[in-house]
Design a protein around this motif. Sequence first.
Motif, PDB file in Angstrom:
ATOM      1  N   VAL A  56       4.360  -2.550  -2.759  1.00  0.00           N
ATOM      2  CA  VAL A  56       3.234  -2.806  -3.385  1.00  0.00           C
ATOM      3  C   VAL A  56       2.057  -3.452  -2.644  1.00  0.00           C
ATOM      4  CG1 VAL A  56       2.077  -4.192  -5.514  1.00  0.00           C
ATOM      5  CG2 VAL A  56       4.351  -3.013  -5.654  1.00  0.00           C
ATOM      6  N   MET A  57       2.529  -4.543  -1.751  1.00  0.00           N
ATOM      7  CA  MET A  57       1.705  -5.017  -0.783  1.00  0.00           C
ATOM      8  C   MET A  57       1.186  -4.165   0.257  1.00  0.00           C
ATOM      9  SD  MET A  57       1.066  -8.070  -1.877  1.00  0.00           S
ATOM     10  CE  MET A  57       0.039  -8.409  -0.619  1.00  0.00           C
ATOM     11  N   GLU A  58       1.928  -3.430   0.733  1.00  0.00           N
ATOM     12  CA  GLU A  58       1.448  -2.093   1.734  1.00  0.00           C
ATOM     13  C   GLU A  58       0.573  -1.364   1.332  1.00  0.00           C
ATOM     14  OE1 GLU A  58       5.327  -1.732   4.499  1.00  0.00           O
ATOM     15  OE2 GLU A  58       5.391  -0.725   2.854  1.00  0.00           O
ATOM     16  N   ILE A  59       0.825  -1.030  -0.229  1.00  0.00           N
ATOM     17  CA  ILE A  59      -0.305  -0.283  -0.799  1.00  0.00           C
ATOM     18  C   ILE A  59      -1.617  -1.153  -1.039  1.00  0.00           C
ATOM     19  CG2 ILE A  59      -1.195   0.837  -3.314  1.00  0.00           C
ATOM     20  CD1 ILE A  59       0.890   2.770  -1.869  1.00  0.00           C
ATOM     21  N   ILE A  60      -1.452  -2.294  -1.286  1.00  0.00           N
ATOM     22  CA  ILE A  60      -2.811  -3.254  -1.229  1.00  0.00           C
ATOM     23  C   ILE A  60      -3.552  -3.251   0.063  1.00  0.00           C
ATOM     24  CG2 ILE A  60      -3.655  -5.438  -1.610  1.00  0.00           C
ATOM     25  CD1 ILE A  60      -1.553  -5.614  -3.867  1.00  0.00           C
ATOM     26  N   LYS A  61      -2.823  -3.465   1.305  1.00  0.00           N
ATOM     27  CA  LYS A  61      -3.559  -3.543   2.297  1.00  0.00           C
ATOM     28  C   LYS A  61      -3.945  -2.187   2.935  1.00  0.00           C
ATOM     29  CE  LYS A  61      -0.135  -7.203   3.696  1.00  0.00           C
ATOM     30  NZ  LYS A  61       0.912  -7.674   4.949  1.00  0.00           N
ATOM     31  N   ALA A  62      -3.256  -1.008   2.240  1.00  0.00           N
ATOM     32  CA  ALA A  62      -3.732   0.514   2.776  1.00  0.00           C
ATOM     33  C   ALA A  62      -4.964   0.693   2.212  1.00  0.00           C
ATOM     34  CB  ALA A  62      -2.780   1.305   2.601  1.00  0.00           C
TER      35      ALA A  62
ATOM     36  N   VAL B  94      -8.557   1.575   4.000  1.00  0.00           N
ATOM     37  CA  VAL B  94      -9.036   2.961   3.874  1.00  0.00           C
ATOM     38  C   VAL B  94     -10.477   2.563   3.295  1.00  0.00           C
ATOM     39  CG1 VAL B  94      -8.920   4.996   2.353  1.00  0.00           C
ATOM     40  CG2 VAL B  94      -7.077   4.214   3.474  1.00  0.00           C
ATOM     41  N   THR B  95     -10.589   1.567   2.380  1.00  0.00           N
ATOM     42  CA  THR B  95     -11.910   1.396   1.551  1.00  0.00           C
ATOM     43  C   THR B  95     -12.716   0.460   2.159  1.00  0.00           C
ATOM     44  OG1 THR B  95     -11.152  -0.307   0.308  1.00  0.00           O
ATOM     45  CG2 THR B  95     -10.959   1.957  -0.541  1.00  0.00           C
ATOM     46  N   GLY B  96     -12.355  -0.423   3.217  1.00  0.00           N
ATOM     47  CA  GLY B  96     -13.163  -1.358   3.970  1.00  0.00           C
ATOM     48  C   GLY B  96     -13.566  -2.383   2.746  1.00  0.00           C
ATOM     49  N   LEU B  97     -12.882  -2.506   1.479  1.00  0.00           N
ATOM     50  CA  LEU B  97     -12.947  -3.426   0.519  1.00  0.00           C
ATOM     51  C   LEU B  97     -11.762  -4.283   0.205  1.00  0.00           C
ATOM     52  CD1 LEU B  97     -14.836  -1.054  -1.991  1.00  0.00           C
ATOM     53  CD2 LEU B  97     -15.986  -2.892  -0.398  1.00  0.00           C
ATOM     54  N   ASN B  98     -12.182  -5.663  -0.165  1.00  0.00           N
ATOM     55  CA  ASN B  98     -11.051  -6.503  -0.442  1.00  0.00           C
ATOM     56  C   ASN B  98     -10.422  -6.170  -2.014  1.00  0.00           C
ATOM     57  OD1 ASN B  98      -9.807  -9.213  -0.329  1.00  0.00           O
ATOM     58  ND2 ASN B  98     -10.662  -9.585  -2.201  1.00  0.00           N
ATOM     59  N   VAL B  99      -9.350  -6.086  -1.960  1.00  0.00           N
ATOM     60  CA  VAL B  99      -8.565  -5.757  -3.393  1.00  0.00           C
ATOM     61  C   VAL B  99      -7.907  -7.096  -4.105  1.00  0.00           C
ATOM     62  CG1 VAL B  99      -6.231  -4.955  -4.487  1.00  0.00           C
ATOM     63  CG2 VAL B  99      -7.536  -3.601  -2.473  1.00  0.00           C
ATOM     64  N   PRO B 100      -8.755  -7.812  -4.873  1.00  0.00           N
ATOM     65  CA  PRO B 100      -8.225  -9.146  -5.319  1.00  0.00           C
ATOM     66  C   PRO B 100      -6.955  -8.772  -6.115  1.00  0.00           C
ATOM     67  CG  PRO B 100     -10.287  -8.273  -6.535  1.00  0.00           C
ATOM     68  CD  PRO B 100     -10.061  -7.313  -5.313  1.00  0.00           C
ATOM     69  N   TYR B 101      -6.109  -9.623  -6.206  1.00  0.00           N
ATOM     70  CA  TYR B 101      -4.652  -9.417  -6.752  1.00  0.00           C
ATOM     71  C   TYR B 101      -4.197 -11.007  -7.209  1.00  0.00           C
ATOM     72  CZ  TYR B 101      -2.220 -10.509  -2.584  1.00  0.00           C
ATOM     73  OH  TYR B 101      -1.780 -11.126  -1.337  1.00  0.00           O
ATOM     74  N   GLU B 102      -3.107 -10.974  -8.282  1.00  0.00           N
ATOM     75  CA  GLU B 102      -2.575 -11.967  -8.632  1.00  0.00           C
ATOM     76  C   GLU B 102      -0.946 -11.808  -8.619  1.00  0.00           C
ATOM     77  OE1 GLU B 102      -3.799 -13.643 -12.297  1.00  0.00           O
ATOM     78  OE2 GLU B 102      -3.172 -11.772 -13.530  1.00  0.00           O
ATOM     79  N   MET B 103      -0.283 -12.668  -8.291  1.00  0.00           N
ATOM     80  CA  MET B 103       1.383 -12.280  -8.594  1.00  0.00           C
ATOM     81  C   MET B 103       1.708 -12.756 -10.100  1.00  0.00           C
ATOM     82  SD  MET B 103       2.809 -11.357  -6.042  1.00  0.00           S
ATOM     83  CE  MET B 103       2.389 -11.061  -4.257  1.00  0.00           C
TER      84      MET B 103
ATOM     85  N   ILE C 131       0.905   6.913   3.803  1.00  0.00           N
ATOM     86  CA  ILE C 131       0.188   6.572   2.470  1.00  0.00           C
ATOM     87  C   ILE C 131      -1.108   6.393   2.903  1.00  0.00           C
ATOM     88  CG2 ILE C 131       0.553   4.060   3.198  1.00  0.00           C
ATOM     89  CD1 ILE C 131       0.872   6.059  -0.344  1.00  0.00           C
ATOM     90  N   LYS C 132      -1.814   6.266   3.900  1.00  0.00           N
ATOM     91  CA  LYS C 132      -3.200   6.049   4.261  1.00  0.00           C
ATOM     92  C   LYS C 132      -4.063   7.300   3.840  1.00  0.00           C
ATOM     93  CE  LYS C 132      -3.193   1.900   7.211  1.00  0.00           C
ATOM     94  NZ  LYS C 132      -3.219   1.675   8.891  1.00  0.00           N
ATOM     95  N   GLU C 133      -3.467   8.468   4.422  1.00  0.00           N
ATOM     96  CA  GLU C 133      -3.881   9.720   4.078  1.00  0.00           C
ATOM     97  C   GLU C 133      -4.044  10.074   2.668  1.00  0.00           C
ATOM     98  OE1 GLU C 133      -1.599  12.409   6.300  1.00  0.00           O
ATOM     99  OE2 GLU C 133      -2.430  11.989   8.508  1.00  0.00           O
ATOM    100  N   THR C 134      -2.858   9.730   2.083  1.00  0.00           N
ATOM    101  CA  THR C 134      -2.856  10.003   0.485  1.00  0.00           C
ATOM    102  C   THR C 134      -3.855   9.175  -0.036  1.00  0.00           C
ATOM    103  OG1 THR C 134      -0.599  10.565   0.576  1.00  0.00           O
ATOM    104  CG2 THR C 134      -1.611   9.760  -1.554  1.00  0.00           C
ATOM    105  N   ILE C 135      -3.933   7.810   0.103  1.00  0.00           N
ATOM    106  CA  ILE C 135      -4.985   6.843  -0.577  1.00  0.00           C
ATOM    107  C   ILE C 135      -6.446   7.488  -0.037  1.00  0.00           C
ATOM    108  CG2 ILE C 135      -6.051   4.550  -0.275  1.00  0.00           C
ATOM    109  CD1 ILE C 135      -3.073   3.764  -0.085  1.00  0.00           C
ATOM    110  N   ALA C 136      -6.723   7.919   0.958  1.00  0.00           N
ATOM    111  CA  ALA C 136      -8.156   8.393   1.534  1.00  0.00           C
ATOM    112  C   ALA C 136      -8.409   9.543   0.416  1.00  0.00           C
ATOM    113  CB  ALA C 136      -7.772   9.124   2.963  1.00  0.00           C
ATOM    114  N   THR C 137      -7.485  10.507   0.293  1.00  0.00           N
ATOM    115  CA  THR C 137      -8.153  11.599  -0.635  1.00  0.00           C
ATOM    116  C   THR C 137      -8.360  10.809  -2.274  1.00  0.00           C
ATOM    117  OG1 THR C 137      -5.773  12.034  -1.543  1.00  0.00           O
ATOM    118  CG2 THR C 137      -6.444  13.213   0.384  1.00  0.00           C
ATOM    119  N   ALA C 138      -7.652   9.939  -2.329  1.00  0.00           N
ATOM    120  CA  ALA C 138      -7.683   9.337  -3.864  1.00  0.00           C
ATOM    121  C   ALA C 138      -9.245   8.456  -3.627  1.00  0.00           C
ATOM    122  CB  ALA C 138      -6.672   8.265  -4.144  1.00  0.00           C
ATOM    123  N   TRP C 139      -9.573   7.686  -2.573  1.00  0.00           N
ATOM    124  CA  TRP C 139     -10.800   7.022  -2.532  1.00  0.00           C
ATOM    125  C   TRP C 139     -11.784   7.936  -2.543  1.00  0.00           C
ATOM    126  CZ3 TRP C 139     -13.312   3.223  -3.273  1.00  0.00           C
ATOM    127  CH2 TRP C 139     -14.468   2.737  -2.608  1.00  0.00           C
ATOM    128  N   LYS C 140     -11.637   9.006  -1.844  1.00  0.00           N
ATOM    129  CA  LYS C 140     -12.640  10.223  -2.118  1.00  0.00           C
ATOM    130  C   LYS C 140     -13.333  10.749  -3.593  1.00  0.00           C
ATOM    131  CE  LYS C 140     -14.078  14.478   0.310  1.00  0.00           C
ATOM    132  NZ  LYS C 140     -13.513  15.546   1.222  1.00  0.00           N
TER     133      LYS C 140
END
Length: 329
Positions: free
Chosen positions: A259-265, A269-278, A309-318
Amino acid sequence: MKVLVIGGAGYIGSHCVRQLVLAGHEPVVMDNLVFGHRDAVSPEIPFHEVDLGDREAVAKILRQESIELVMHFAAFAYVGESVEDPLKYYENNVGKTISLLQAMRDAGVDRFVFSSTCASYGIPESMPMTESLPQNPINPYGQTKLDVERILKACAKAYGLSSASFRYFNAAGAADDGTIGEDHDPETHLIPLAIWAAQGKRDKLTVFGDDYDTPDGTCLRDYIHIDDLSRAHIAVFDKLKKPGQSLFYNLGTGKPVSVMEIIKAVEEVTGLNVPYEMGERRAGDPPALYADSSKAQAELGWTPQFMDIKETIATAWKWHKSHPGGFDN
């Protein structure tokens, strides 16, 4: 080949329709639009707004469109809801699938591709997960998928139906041209939720547990790109020419991501911060779930193309960047 894609206006179904066209097949879409989006399907594709359980209407479509093979993506798929309202899931996922199979018999269509799930395994005995693992679902959603798999085995012996069931791991990403993507209500998948948090469409993302026996303490999952998933469904067509086939395949990359790797990826990819809580662990969440898809690769000549995973996320971001309101953009 003329292929009826049931649930073809949904996330997985619409991407499969797109891949069918690219592969030279002729898809026909049937969807009741409860969860699907009419705009997810090109106006050039024949479309029928019909419910899965309407046996006579489905048989009529199969005959009129000269359908040779049916692909079924029209199940309800919210695990939590299946626990709260199991009859809804048994009625739609099992009862209406039986009605569909009866309509196929009425129309003389004997090839079937079924969208199953790794949830049919329940808590797996070992990793990576192979098709030979015991199937012991821990929720009604997974049980309904396993029930259909067993029905398909019985239909193969009794009627000569040839079917392939694909046990998915985590479908992710979007079409590489950004025309279609993921638009669920409610949305429960991690990657779009992380992107929404980055976009400010939600205050923050909740990470359910950081004390698992994994490298960073968060759950590991297998994310397979939606186009890779779709191509596997088409690769099995030749295997279904022989009557009475019952085929079962896992579909994943075999490369787990936390999960943390997804957040970092998503942040990279987006250049944006992902705010999260545990948050607290969710009941029934195993530390790791990832596939051994070597059987599909060996028998179907299929290989997942999106291994980063970054390639997959890049398509989702698009998709999410160009369609901030989804199909209602």
